[in-house]
Design an enzyme around this catalytic site. Structure first.
Site, PDB file in Angstrom:
ATOM      1  N   SER A 229       0.764  -1.272  -0.099  1.00 43.29           N
ATOM      2  CA  SER A 229      -0.071  -0.017  -0.008  1.00 43.29           C
ATOM      3  C   SER A 229       0.914   1.218  -0.122  1.00 43.29           C
ATOM      4  O   SER A 229       2.034   1.175   0.390  1.00 43.29           O
ATOM      5  CB  SER A 229      -0.881   0.022   1.219  1.00 43.29           C
ATOM      6  OG  SER A 229      -0.213   0.125   2.317  1.00 43.29           O
ATOM      7  N   ASP A 230       0.433   2.508  -0.752  1.00 41.89           N
ATOM      8  CA  ASP A 230       0.895   3.553  -0.298  1.00 41.89           C
ATOM      9  C   ASP A 230       0.884   3.967   1.296  1.00 41.89           C
ATOM     10  O   ASP A 230      -0.099   3.250   1.916  1.00 41.89           O
ATOM     11  CB  ASP A 230       0.430   4.721  -1.244  1.00 41.89           C
ATOM     12  CG  ASP A 230       1.439   5.958  -1.342  1.00 41.89           C
ATOM     13  OD1 ASP A 230       2.308   6.182  -0.479  1.00 41.89           O
ATOM     14  OD2 ASP A 230       1.023   6.746  -2.266  1.00 41.89           O
ATOM     15  N   TRP A 231       1.556   4.837   1.639  1.00 40.90           N
ATOM     16  CA  TRP A 231       1.655   5.029   3.191  1.00 40.90           C
ATOM     17  C   TRP A 231       0.313   5.329   3.687  1.00 40.90           C
ATOM     18  O   TRP A 231      -0.114   6.464   3.275  1.00 40.90           O
ATOM     19  CB  TRP A 231       2.848   5.834   3.693  1.00 40.90           C
ATOM     20  CG  TRP A 231       3.954   5.232   3.890  1.00 40.90           C
ATOM     21  CD1 TRP A 231       5.034   5.350   4.912  1.00 40.90           C
ATOM     22  CD2 TRP A 231       4.872   4.094   3.232  1.00 40.90           C
ATOM     23  NE1 TRP A 231       5.936   4.505   4.919  1.00 40.90           N
ATOM     24  CE2 TRP A 231       5.966   3.737   3.840  1.00 40.90           C
ATOM     25  CE3 TRP A 231       4.233   3.477   1.960  1.00 40.90           C
ATOM     26  CZ2 TRP A 231       6.743   2.814   3.430  1.00 40.90           C
ATOM     27  CZ3 TRP A 231       5.220   2.376   1.615  1.00 40.90           C
ATOM     28  CH2 TRP A 231       6.416   2.117   2.188  1.00 40.90           C
TER      29      TRP A 231
END
Length: 822
Positions: A229-231
């Site tokens: 995932s993106d952060w």
């Protein structure tokens, strides 16, 4: 049994040794940058780091700087896959030397609009150019035993409301325009990771988008790597786990953990899906040397001990020169070899404060190299005077080197003090600079909720007159000069946390100073919730009108004026889009006044994305220098002097006016971002409407001339699914050696108003001596002749006569031939 099969078998046996709780623990990060280890299966923690224009490591560290590369759009401007692979192999080695296992790059989203705040971090407006440069980037990094991450999957093409908007795109447009770079990275290049974006696509958030993650990426494309995932992008437990996401970042907290364990026990998530995710993570670990030290494809089977491996400055310098695009060169003003020019007026805010990199997670502490003025003096052997010309920075400039000291120790920098909410001193020590960010490796006390951070410094004034002190950060700020508090304010959290990092709200105070005097400055800061950034700037106050007149006077007295204009710190960044293509401040006025004073004016544009150039007809030469990294000064001197040729070609179109852009303001409407232009992005849109850009896609002049002599296809008749090979012959008709980028565009058999007039189908670069003829062999793949048929769910080729165009740019096509697809 093949080694690949053996690897899968080994990972499966390791997974079987773990409990459900152990397996799920591995699927969320241990912190912001490190994954959990598991000693029972020989797994050490895997370290991730931001990229893609350098490798920072897990924190900023001025004592351990990083190589600062030209920004990705500049890398694409080289149109040279071999050079990019060489560069990123060196980048991978540097990552390994910093203890980094996986680099969070490249960014392979399409540049949909010239106002994209993060456009500099992407490669191009064209999917083929993006794909070829991206594949070279991934292959280079992974040659060094470091994983690459193709991001942000997919349609993360706007920073405005990036965490919440829903991109509405037809499958045809996705397949033909936005997905090809990810497909090439995942399949052809074998990227170890793909990052799921914040946004939604067609109603489903990308971290829980089953059609795109599970069905397409892992199913149809058979991607064997890890989907991260993106952060802080993951907002669900069961939907994201079932959709194909493998790793939630950052950690240790998040929507999986105990909730995912409970979902598996309740039967909402199949444990086999958990096993698949863990096996993928173990495969990644094996590939980067984190599983019993083994590295796939490494002859020794183990990673060498880390050692200093900064990229060679000569390589960075070469890549920068090859990325610079000569947009205009009237009368052959450039190059200016040593001895030809006696006096140069170097002018412009970016001559004083050049922008080497964009804002956001892409930033690194760059290795210091010679500045622009010194590099020009060395290369051209001329008298060089320097004039700011205009004030453009959104924040007060950092104090000049040597002017700021810790008032206690006397060391360069500031005194950093942190107190608890109760007033107890938790930290009191020197700090080397006047910018603090959350990933600087600051004392833990900074991050304590309610802590107060104080920065004290003694500033040595070098000039008489008014100065400005600027303190920036999100929260409560108080500025004291001497013993007196002179200003205080409270700022609010912006829409995106990265915006707080790239352009934090600033409190400014005018202060009268005398040259040679020392002034004590204190900034007291209480962050709003968590600490993000704190910044102290101090600079003389300049009036634009006076600076412009001084610059024009200097230009009139010089043989050549070199004006460096462009973005300012915070103009181009992750977290927000640009509001306009107009140069910040009064830079356009500056260029006009200088050009009126000296007809031999060279304008160097220091920006990642296109800017408007209303003065383009008034100046002799224009160079697009992008955000070129640490080698800016040396590379610019090489190009202006002629020691190197500006080898770049535009990877994006440059409009005459904002309204000419096929897509300009890509802003969501009630949370929805409609891709209503379909396939007509960039040069495809200009060609369809017949609008002439100021400088077209693929444009670039160089220092020699080329004659295109012939284009010969390997076949005149093709069967569906067959590649076409071409041989293009051209001659260097100029007076010096040079490089040329040969571009091939494919015009379809039938015209359709919803589709491009022609598309880039192949390209290659070649070098030749004066008078030399050379041949370039290129391949137009079978996919180039196909369109995605949405009802059929397949790529379909349309029979008929296709026209092949070869030339120097999308609007300068010298040769053509025809082939028939049966």
């Amino acid at each position: 049994m093949t080694s690949a099969t053996a690897g899968v078998s080994d990972e499966s046996s390791l997974v079987a040794r773990l409990s459900l709780e152990q397996k799920v623990r591995l699927l969320t990060g241990a912190d912001a940058w490190v994954l959990h280890g598991e000693s029972s299966v020989g797994l050490r923690p895997v370290v991730l780091s931001d990229g893609p224009a350098g490798v920072r490591g897990v924190r900023f560290d001025a004592a351990n700087p990083s190589s600062s590369l030209p920004c990705p759009v500049a890398l694409a401007a080289t149109w040279d896959v071999g050079l990019i692979e060489e560069l990123t192999t060196a980048l991978g080695r540097e990552a390994r030397s910093k203890g980094v296992d996986v680099l969070l790059g490249p960014t392979v989203n399409i540049i949909r609009t010239p106002l994209s705040g993060r456009g500099f971090e992407c490669f191009s407006e064209d999917p083929l150019l993006t794909s070829r440069i991206a594949v070279a980037y991934v292959r280079g990094v992974q040659k060094a035993g470091v994983g690459a991450t193709a991001k942000h999957f997919v349609a993360n093409d706007s920073e405005t409301e990036r965490r919440t908007y829903d991109a509405r795109i037809t499958e045809t447009v996705l397949r033909e325009l936005y997905l090809p770079p990810f497909e090439a990275c995942a399949g052809e290049a074998g990227a170890f990771m793909v990052m799921a974006a914040y946004n939604s696509v067609n109603g489903a958030t990308m971290t829980a988008n089953s059609p795109l993650l599970r069905d397409l990426l892992k199913g149809e494309w058979e991607f064997p790597g890890v989907v991260v995932s993106d952060w802080s992008a993951t907002t669900s437990t069961v939907p994201s786990a079932a959709a194909g996401l493998d790793l939630v970042m950052p950690g240790p907290h998040g929507p999986w953990g105990d909730k995912l364990v409970a979902a598996v026990r309740a039967g909402s998530v199949d444990e086999a899906a958990i096993d698949d995710k863990v096996a993928r993570l173990l495969t990644l670990a094996r590939r980067v040397g984190a599983l019993n030290g083994y590295v796939e494809g490494n002859g020794s089977g183990h990673v060498a001990a880390p050692h200093s491996a900064l990229i060679e400055p000569t390589l960075l310098r070469e890549v920068a020169t090859r990325s610079f695009v000569l947009l205009k060169n009237e009368g052959g003003l450039l190059p200016m070899p040593a001895g030809r020019v006696g006096r140069i007026a170097l002018i412009g805010p970016n001559a004083i404060d050049p922008q080497l990199q964009g804002g956001g997670s892409v930033r690194v502490h760059a290795v210091r190299r010679p500045g622009i003025a010194d590099a020009l003096r060395d290369a051209i052997d001329a008298q060089v005077t320097v004039h700011q010309g205009s004030v453009t920075s959104a924040t007060i400039a950092l104090p000049a080197e040597g002017t700021l000291h810790d008032p206690v120790s006397g060391k360069p920098g500031v005194r950093l003090e942190v107190r608890s909410p109760e007033g107890e001193v938790l930290h009191d020590a020197p700090y080397p600079g006047s910018i603090l960010t959350w990933w600087d490796g600051l004392p833990e006390a900074v991050h304590l909720r309610g802590a107060a951070v104080t920065m004290r410094a003694r500033y040595h004034a070098e000039l008489d007159g008014p100065h400005v002190v600027g303190a920036a950060g999100v929260g409560q700020i108080r500025i004291a000069v001497g013993e007196s508090v002179v200003a205080e304010s409270t700022s609010l959290q912006p829409r995106d946390v990265v915006e707080a990092l790239s352009r934090p709200p600033e409190l400014r105070v005018p202060v009268e100073m005398r040259a040679g005097s020392d002034v004590d400055v204190r900034v007291e800061f209480r962050p709003d919730s968590r600490f993000v950034t704190m910044r102290l700037g101090i600079a003389p106050h300049w009036e634009d009108g006076r600076l412009i007149e001084q610059a024009a006077t200097a230009a009139a007295a010089a043989d050549v004026a070199v004006v460096i204009v462009g973005s300012t710190d915070g103009t181009e960044s992750e977290g927000y889009d640009r509001d306009t293509m107009v140069l910040p401040g009064r830079q356009d006025e500056l260029v006009r006044k200088v050009a009126a004073a000296n007809p031999n004016t060279v304008v160097v544009i220091n920006s990642g994305m296109p800017v408007l150039m209303p003065w383009a007809d008034d100046v002799a030469a224009i160079v697009q220098a992008w955000l070129p990294g640490q080698a800016f000064g040396e590379a610019l001197a090489d190009v202006l002097s002629g020691d190197a040729e500006p080898g770049g070609r535009l990877p994006v179109s440059m409009p005459r006016a904002e309204a000419d852009s096929p897509v300009l303001r890509a802003q969501p409407d009630n949370g929805t971002l409609n891709y209503s232009e379909g396939l007509l992005v960039g040069y495809r849109g200009y060609d369809r409407t017949g609008t002439a850009p100021l400088f077209c896609f693929g444009h670039g002049l160089g220092y020699t001339e080329w004659e295109y002599e012939s284009v010969v296809p390997s076949l005149r008749e093709l069967r569906p699914g067959e590649d076409l090979h071409l041989e293009v012959t051209l001659r260097n008709s100029g007076k010096r050696a040079g490089r040329e980028v040969v571009q091939v565009y494919l015009e379809p058999a039938t015209d359709d108003a919803a589709r491009p007039v022609r598309t880039l189908a192949a390209f290659g670069s070649v070098a030749a001596e004066p008078g030399e003829s050379v041949r370039v062999r290129l391949t137009v793949t079978a996919r180039a002749f196909a369109c995605y048929d949405e009802p059929a769910g397949a790529w379909v080729s349309q029979p008929g006569t296709y026209t092949i165009h070869a030339g120097r740019s999308s609007r300068d096509l010298k040769l053509q031939t025809e082939v028939v697809l049966q």
